[in-house]
Structure formats: structure tokens, C-alpha cells
Design a protein around this motif. Structure first.
Motif, short mmCIF file in Angstrom:
data_model
loop_
_atom_site.label_atom_id
_atom_site.label_comp_id
_atom_site.label_asym_id
_atom_site.label_seq_id
_atom_site.Cartn_x
_atom_site.Cartn_y
_atom_site.Cartn_z
N ARG A 31 0.82 -1.20 0.00
CA ARG A 31 0.00 0.00 0.00
C ARG A 31 0.86 1.26 0.00
N LEU A 34 2.46 1.69 -3.44
CA LEU A 34 1.41 2.12 -4.36
C LEU A 34 1.12 3.61 -4.20
N GLY A 35 1.03 4.06 -2.95
CA GLY A 35 0.78 5.47 -2.70
C GLY A 35 1.90 6.36 -3.21
N TYR A 60 -6.11 3.75 -7.92
CA TYR A 60 -5.33 3.78 -6.67
C TYR A 60 -6.19 3.37 -5.47
N THR A 61 -7.36 3.99 -5.32
CA THR A 61 -8.19 3.70 -4.16
C THR A 61 -8.75 2.28 -4.20
N ASP A 64 -5.79 -0.04 -3.20
CA ASP A 64 -5.48 0.21 -1.79
C ASP A 64 -6.58 -0.37 -0.89
N ASN A 93 -12.76 2.82 0.51
CA ASN A 93 -11.91 3.05 -0.66
C ASN A 93 -12.50 2.44 -1.92
N GLY A 179 2.17 7.32 1.77
CA GLY A 179 2.87 6.10 1.38
C GLY A 179 4.14 5.87 2.18
#
Length: 206
Positions: A31, A34-35, A60-61, A64, A93, A179
Motif C-alpha cells: 500500500r 502504491l501510494g 489507486y483507491t 489500496d 476506498n 505512502g
């Protein structure tokens, strides 16, 4: 005396819950990475169309959220602990990702308000979940991540008429900071997991 007993029981429960979550440290690392990647892309390409920004945010959301739910469910299955706040955050999310994906033609103002609401609720859930985590497992890094989300959401509420480019810059900076906090948290959890394994091996050898 009763207060001391209650506190001891809470600390023991918190440690047990933290150890079960530590076994899934790599999901927090995923996560976090990814952020950071999302943030870097947003900063490198600050002038995308609203459609591409919405779709990037949705992707993204969504990922995540799925990773967050998996980490919570795996912790529950292993130790029968409850990480409901993390599950709620993951579901939020995913819901926001689906909403944004199904509404790709939204205006900048609508998107800002959607992201602001997501950041505030997600930040509150993350902060609440952090206090289920033992201090030695990196509680304050998860708290930091939650507070960053709350601050980001409040900033968007205070300035809802910002342009798409400024919104992209702010989103990128927030995603990178969030992140980094999750990456550091993941290594704290990984360290605690290794200590737990070492104690188990030493106990068996004895």
C-alpha cells in the motif's frame, strides 16, 4: 487495582492483535509503495485531463482498498482479533473508487468534495485502527497516516475551488507522505514479526 487489571488486559489484547497484523506487514508495504508511485505520477504529470485524473484516483483507491481488507481479514482469521476499522476503510476506498469510475465526467468541484469526504472519513478510520496497534509495532506511524488524511481532507474543504493542476499537486504530495508512513510502518511490523519468530524458536529449543 481494577484499573490496573483492565489496562493490563487491554495491553495484552493490543499486543496479540498487533502480532497478528505484523504477519501481514508486506501488505502495508504494498500500500505504501502504491501510494508513493501514485504521488510521483501525479507530480510528474500535473496537467492531466479530469478524466485521466479521476481514473488514476479510482485505480489507486481500488487497489489500496482491496489490500487493506486483505490485511485485516488475514489478521482476523489468524488470531480472531477484530480489525473492523481497517475493513471499513477498505470498503470505503472501494466504494469511492467505483463511484469515481462510474462518474468520470464530474466537475473539478465535485471531484474535490468527493476526495475531501474520502480523506476525512478514511483518516478517521485509520486513526481509530491505529489505537488497536501496539506502540512497539509502529502505532504512531499509522496515526500519522490517519492525521495526514484528515489534514488533507480539511484542506480540500477549505479550498474547494482550486484548479485541477493544484489539486493534482496536492494529491501527489499527500499520497507520497501517506505512502512513506505506511512503508515505515511495514518495516516496524516486519521487525516485530522477526522478533516474534525468534522468541518462538528459542522457546522450542529450550
Amino acid at each position: 487495582m481494577a484499573s490496573s487489571t483492565v489496562n493490563s488486559a487491554f495491553d495484552a489484547g493490543s499486543t496479540s492483535a498487533s502480532e497478528s497484523l505484523a504477519q501481514n506487514w508486506w501488505l502495508f508495504l504494498l500500500r505504501g509503495i502504491l501510494g508513493i508511485l501514485f504521488g510521483v505520477v501525479a507530480l510528474i504529470f500535473p496537467g492531466p485531463t479530469m478524466l485521466s485524473l479521476v481514473l488514476l484516483f479510482s485505480a489507486y483507491t481500488l487497489v489500496d482498498g482491496v489490500a487493506g481488507i486483505i490485511s485485516a481479514v488475514r489478521a482476523i482469521r489468524r488470531k480472531e482479533d477484530r480489525w473492523g476499522w481497517l475493513i471499513f476503510e477498505g470498503l470505503l476506498n472501494i466504494a469511492v473508487a467505483i463511484l469515481a469510475f462510474l462518474w468520470p465526467g464530474m466537475t473539478v468541484l465535485a471531484f474535490v468534495l468527493l476526495v475531501a469526504a474520502w480523506a476525512i472519513v478514511s483518516g478517521a478510520l485509520t486513526t481509530a485502527a491505529a489505537f488497536r496497534l501496539n506502540v512497539s509495532h509502529g502505532r504512531w506511524w499509522l496515526v500519522l497516516g490517519g492525521l495526514l488524511s484528515l489534514a488533507y481532507g480539511a484542506l480540500l474543504v477549505a479550498t474547494p475551488l482550486i484548479g485541477a493542476i493544484v489539486l493534482t499537486w496536492w494529491m501527489g504530495a499527500y499520497a507520497i507522505a501517506f505512502g512513506v508512513a505506511l512503508v515505515i510502518l511495514s518495516f516496524k511490523l516486519r521487525s516485530r514479526q522477526h522478533q516474534q519468530i525468534d522468541r518462538t524458536v528459542a522457546g522450542r529449543a529450550a
